[in-house]
Scaffold this motif. Structure first.
Motif, PDB file in Angstrom:
ATOM      1  N   THR A  97       0.804  -1.598   0.437  1.00 15.02           N
ATOM      2  CA  THR A  97      -0.100  -0.035   0.219  1.00 15.02           C
ATOM      3  C   THR A  97       0.702   1.358  -0.112  1.00 15.02           C
ATOM      4  O   THR A  97       0.578   1.821  -0.350  1.00 15.02           O
ATOM      5  N   ALA A  98       1.810   0.880   0.770  1.00  9.99           N
ATOM      6  CA  ALA A  98       2.996   1.994   1.244  1.00  9.99           C
ATOM      7  C   ALA A  98       3.562   2.849  -0.769  1.00  9.99           C
ATOM      8  O   ALA A  98       3.319   4.325  -1.318  1.00  9.99           O
ATOM      9  N   GLY A 101       0.459   4.170  -2.800  1.00  9.15           N
ATOM     10  CA  GLY A 101       0.450   5.660  -2.319  1.00  9.15           C
ATOM     11  C   GLY A 101       2.270   6.376  -2.728  1.00  9.15           C
ATOM     12  O   GLY A 101       2.014   6.993  -3.044  1.00  9.15           O
ATOM     13  N   ARG A 102       3.138   5.722  -2.762  1.00  5.62           N
ATOM     14  CA  ARG A 102       3.683   7.296  -2.407  1.00  5.62           C
ATOM     15  C   ARG A 102       4.663   6.766  -4.478  1.00  5.62           C
ATOM     16  O   ARG A 102       5.027   8.282  -4.622  1.00  5.62           O
ATOM     17  N   TYR A 129      -2.415  10.348   1.562  1.00  8.30           N
ATOM     18  CA  TYR A 129      -1.977   9.011   3.349  1.00  8.30           C
ATOM     19  C   TYR A 129      -0.089   8.966   3.218  1.00  8.30           C
ATOM     20  O   TYR A 129      -0.087   8.202   3.367  1.00  8.30           O
TER      21      TYR A 129
ATOM     22  N   PRO B   3       4.925   2.450   5.824  1.00  8.60           N
ATOM     23  CA  PRO B   3       3.558   2.784   5.771  1.00  8.60           C
ATOM     24  C   PRO B   3       2.933   4.216   6.351  1.00  8.60           C
ATOM     25  O   PRO B   3       3.795   4.846   6.062  1.00  8.60           O
ATOM     26  N   THR B   4       1.792   4.140   5.528  1.00  7.94           N
ATOM     27  CA  THR B   4       1.130   5.163   4.703  1.00  7.94           C
ATOM     28  C   THR B   4       0.590   5.685   6.587  1.00  7.94           C
ATOM     29  O   THR B   4       0.312   4.610   7.383  1.00  7.94           O
ATOM     30  N   SER B   5       0.316   6.988   6.347  1.00  9.85           N
ATOM     31  CA  SER B   5      -0.679   7.261   7.319  1.00  9.85           C
ATOM     32  C   SER B   5      -1.672   8.169   7.041  1.00  9.85           C
ATOM     33  O   SER B   5      -1.243   9.074   6.275  1.00  9.85           O
ATOM     34  N   MET B   6      -2.412   8.546   7.977  1.00 16.61           N
ATOM     35  CA  MET B   6      -3.167   9.407   7.899  1.00 16.61           C
ATOM     36  C   MET B   6      -3.497  10.177   9.482  1.00 16.61           C
ATOM     37  O   MET B   6      -3.497   9.770  10.190  1.00 16.61           O
ATOM     38  N   ARG B 313      -8.854   5.287  -3.414  1.00 17.83           N
ATOM     39  CA  ARG B 313      -8.205   6.149  -1.956  1.00 17.83           C
ATOM     40  C   ARG B 313      -7.130   4.542  -1.385  1.00 17.83           C
ATOM     41  O   ARG B 313      -6.395   4.753  -1.143  1.00 17.83           O
ATOM     42  N   ARG B 314      -7.398   3.676  -1.852  1.00 18.13           N
ATOM     43  CA  ARG B 314      -6.961   2.292  -1.818  1.00 18.13           C
ATOM     44  C   ARG B 314      -5.554   2.526  -2.858  1.00 18.13           C
ATOM     45  O   ARG B 314      -3.861   2.175  -2.457  1.00 18.13           O
ATOM     46  N   PHE B 316      -4.082   5.450  -3.845  1.00 21.38           N
ATOM     47  CA  PHE B 316      -3.445   6.638  -2.619  1.00 21.38           C
ATOM     48  C   PHE B 316      -2.971   6.492  -1.838  1.00 21.38           C
ATOM     49  O   PHE B 316      -1.949   6.715  -1.321  1.00 21.38           O
ATOM     50  N   GLY B 317      -2.816   4.870  -1.419  1.00 20.88           N
ATOM     51  CA  GLY B 317      -1.965   4.603  -0.154  1.00 20.88           C
ATOM     52  C   GLY B 317      -2.889   4.220   1.478  1.00 20.88           C
ATOM     53  O   GLY B 317      -2.632   4.620   1.820  1.00 20.88           O
ATOM     54  N   ALA B 318      -4.332   4.086   0.721  1.00 25.88           N
ATOM     55  CA  ALA B 318      -5.025   4.837   2.185  1.00 25.88           C
ATOM     56  C   ALA B 318      -5.009   2.485   2.234  1.00 25.88           C
ATOM     57  O   ALA B 318      -5.477   1.748   1.989  1.00 25.88           O
ATOM     58  N   ARG B 319      -4.818   2.822   3.817  1.00 32.69           N
ATOM     59  CA  ARG B 319      -5.000   0.876   4.169  1.00 32.69           C
ATOM     60  C   ARG B 319      -6.547   1.218   4.632  1.00 32.69           C
ATOM     61  O   ARG B 319      -7.390   2.457   4.746  1.00 32.69           O
ATOM     62  N   ILE B 323      -9.903   4.000   5.746  1.00 35.01           N
ATOM     63  CA  ILE B 323     -11.343   3.667   4.956  1.00 35.01           C
ATOM     64  C   ILE B 323     -12.040   3.180   6.497  1.00 35.01           C
ATOM     65  O   ILE B 323     -13.181   4.323   6.408  1.00 35.01           O
TER      66      ILE B 323
END
Ligand SMILES: Nc1ncnc2c1ncn2[C@@H]1O[C@H](COP(=O)(O)OP(=O)(O)O)[C@@H](O)[C@H]1O
Ligand SMILES: [Mg+2]
Lengths: 243, 403
Positions: A97-98, A101-102, A129, B3-6, B313-314, B316-319, B323
């Motif tokens: 996912t990272a 997204g990046r 994100y 990991p991505t974050s919000m 959104r997933r 774009f990196g949303a975990r 969501i």
């Protein structure tokens, strides 16, 4: 990742031949009831930095499946996938996912904009994100919208845009994070021919600025815009034709 | 890769934007919660207002008075005297505001008279009742003096020959001032008048009597002890003190005394509140449940409608957690909105009803804060299933459906 970091640190343009992605022996089968249906079989593909590759093939040949695997939205059943030099086929979901997204930008046939949100919000959303500060997000989104020629529509709700404008927003959104790879699935599939040409023109200019692009299409004339064309038939790569 | 974050701020603004993009639907969804919370708030408010009203109409004087007497029962048993330290024993009890003891003094055939200083011949004798009282009695009967002062422990200890006059006795005796220490005679014994009562709220026999310290009565007339103990209790303590006072006065056999206790305020109020409450709280609870189901339902529909957005959104990196968090916050926000609107309506109902009935509206302060919280919990619970559903979507499946 180490290679990229080094390149960024030294401020050099990426070496033209370093591969962004490298697939070897990739297969993807779907379970349909009890029978296994192979959608992709034994795919070997390398895309180098700055390359613009088109994937052509008839409907049902596995183009979208391939794109989903390239975009880490789906996992291959077999084979190895090196993304920027790292094996990602068996990576855990958070890391995939990272990367998604990046490092990867997506452009879809049906645009996938949030119609209630403004153009600017639709673009900044791509950085929601990935720990980009709010004001930086807006700054980058304006630059990306400028690059696709939509500066005058920034506060419009997406629902009031024409199809061509929507796809431009989607392209701005795909490039706003500075991805190493842009994936486009039939980006002109819902557009008339004149609008299609202008969208393809944007991809051409992205290519000139050094953006790596993989574009899916079933239209040979569109594929002709790319540096290189790969052809899918029944889930297998057929031939590679240089322009 | 990290990991991505919000960020919280983004989570909130995305959820609010999600709700704001469909304002009409959001409002309609919230309606069930609004009704539930409004029903609960107005129910509790009306019950509290009505309960307060009952206390208000209730004679507070009566509600705070406990009287213990040692009158002998019909069976003819001899009366058991109150101990001489009755006042001390009772004032220690929690809930007792003031205590005083009172009893009749048997002066035989002696009449009461006053000497007019300017006219020694104008000597009139009256039959006036003579009472003995303890220092605390004035407060216990909620009495007030017109002038002078009530006797204190010192007069009691010294058994001073002093009296207080009730207003009726004072006017009979023609005594209207005490600054020059007028004297009254009971029989031929002189007593200095210390004060004149203006009024008492309890034990009205004081108004027409001559009142002396208990020790004085004992010294001259062999006064055996008080027959009445007047206790002023704090509101709501009546039942408790009525139970404890006889025990404190006579631990060996508390039953020798008769106790007049106030009608129980609490039980009356509880009964009224209880009857109003149980019906409407069930009603409010049911509408709240319906509201929760409404939110759950609409959030689920919203999830299904926004499958494409979830996939996006997933991409774009949303975990999954991001969501789930977004939809959970949307449903919680709907709950909070429902809580606020519901509480407002509920309060208006209470105020409106009170205005019509000319009551004073009463509402516990936790209600305006508790109601949105209850709404939030409702929304949160309602959002759990739809959010998990949204989080469980595979990105590819989600993207396949258009936005
Ligand atoms: N989730 C799935 N479950 C079962 N079969 C699938 C699934 N996704 C794709 N397929 C099958 O895989 C093949 C390739 O599909 P796709 O990649 O969408 O083709 P294209 O994009 O070239 O039209 C098709 O036969 C399709 O039916
Ligand atoms: Mg396809």
């Amino acid at each position: 990742m180490a290679g990229t970091t080094l390149l960024q640190a030294t401020g050099l343009r990426p070496a033209p031949l370093s591969p962004v992605l490298h697939l070897s022996g990739i297969g993807r089968t779907f379970l349909s009831g009890d029978t296994e249906v192979p959608a992709l079989t034994d795919i070997d593909l390398t895309v180098t930095r700055g390359e613009y590759v088109s994937v052509v093939g008839p409907s049902g040949s596995g183009k979208s499946t391939l794109l989903h695997i390239l975009g880490l939205l789906d996992r291959p059943t077999t084979g190895s996938y090196l993304f920027e030099g790292n094996e990602v086929a068996d990576l855990d979901e958070a890391s995939r996912t990272a990367i998604r997204g990046r490092r990867i930008g997506f452009v879809f046939q049906s645009f996938h904009l949030l119609s209630h949100r403004t153009v600017l919000e639709n673009v900044t959303m791509a950085m929601l994100y990935t720990e980009v500060k709010r004001d930086v997000r807006v700054e980058r989104a304006r630059a990306a919208l400028d690059a696709v020629g939509l500066t005058h529509r920034i506060e419009f709700p997406a629902s009031r845009l024409s199809g061509g404008e929507r796809q431009r927003v989607a392209i701005a959104r795909a490039i706003v994070s500075g991805p190493s790879l842009v994936l486009a699935d039939e980006p002109t599939g819902n557009l008339d021919s004149v609008t299609s040409e202008s969208i393809l023109g944007i991809f051409d200019s992205l290519r000139r600025s050094g953006q790596t692009i993989v574009m899916i299409t079933h239209d040979a004339s569109i594929a002709a815009h790319a540096d290189r064309r790969v052809s899918l038939k029944d889930g297998r790569l057929q031939l590679e034709a240089a322009r | 890769m990290k990991p991505t974050s919000m960020q919280w701020r983004d989570l909130v603004s995305e959820s609010v934007a999600g709700l704001a993009s469909r304002p009409l639907r959001t409002l309609l969804t919230v309606l069930g919660t609004v009704l539930g919370i409004a029903a609960l708030v107005s129910t509790v408010g009306i019950a509290q207002t009505a309960g307060n009203r009952i206390i208000g109409t209730f004679d507070a004087l009566q509600a705070t008075s406990v009287v213990v007497t040692n009158e002998s029962s019909w069976s003819g048993d001899a009366a058991v005297a109150f101990p001489s330290d009755s006042e001390d024993r009772l004032i220690r009890l929690n809930g007792v505001e003031a205590v005083g003891t009172l009893g009749s003094v048997n002066v035989g055939s002696d009449l009461v008279s006053a000497v007019k200083l300017d006219d020694p011949l104008g000597r009139y004798e009256f039959q006036i009742s003579v009472l003995a009282a303890s220092p605390g009695l004035l407060d216990a009967v909620k009495g007030e003096l017109r002038m002078g002062r009530w006797f204190d422990v010192g007069h009691e200890e010294r058994a001073d020959d002093v009296v207080i006059l009730g207003p009726g006795a004072a006017s009979q005796l023609n005594i209207f001032r005490v600054d020059q220490q007028p004297v009254v005679f009971i029989g031929d014994k002189p007593f200095v008048v210390m004060g004149i009562i203006r009024d008492v709220d309890r034990q009205p026999q004081l108004l027409d009597a001559v009142i002396m310290p208990e020790a004085t009565a004992r010294k001259h007339y062999g006064y055996a002890g008080a027959t009445t103990v007047q206790i002023d209790v704090s509101l709501g303590a009546g039942d408790l003190i009525a139970e404890q006072a006889p025990v404190a006065l006579n631990p060996n056999d508390p039953t020798v005394y008769r106790v007049q206790k106030p009608p129980s305020v609490d039980s009356l109020r509880n009964r009224v509140e209880g009857e109003i409450n149980s019906l409407f709280i069930i009603l409010g609870g049911v509408s709240l449940l319906v509201g929760a189901i409404g939110i759950a339902n609409v959030t689920l529909v919203s999830v299904l409608e926004r499958v494409g957005e979830i996939g996006l959104r997933r991409a774009f990196g949303a975990r999954r957690r991001h969501i789930a968090g977004q939809f959970l916050l949307e449903s919680t926000t709907m709950g909070i909105i429902g809580g606020i609107i519901g509480a407002t309506i509920g309060i208006l109902v209470v105020v409106g009803l009170s205005a019509i009935r000319q009551w004073t509206p009463v509402l516990a302060p936790w209600i305006p804060f508790g109601a949105p919280l209850l709404g939030a919990v409702t929304g949160l619970l309602a959002g759990v299933f739809p959010s998990l559903r949204a989080a469980s979507l595979e990105p590819v499946e989600a993207l396949r459906s258009g936005t």
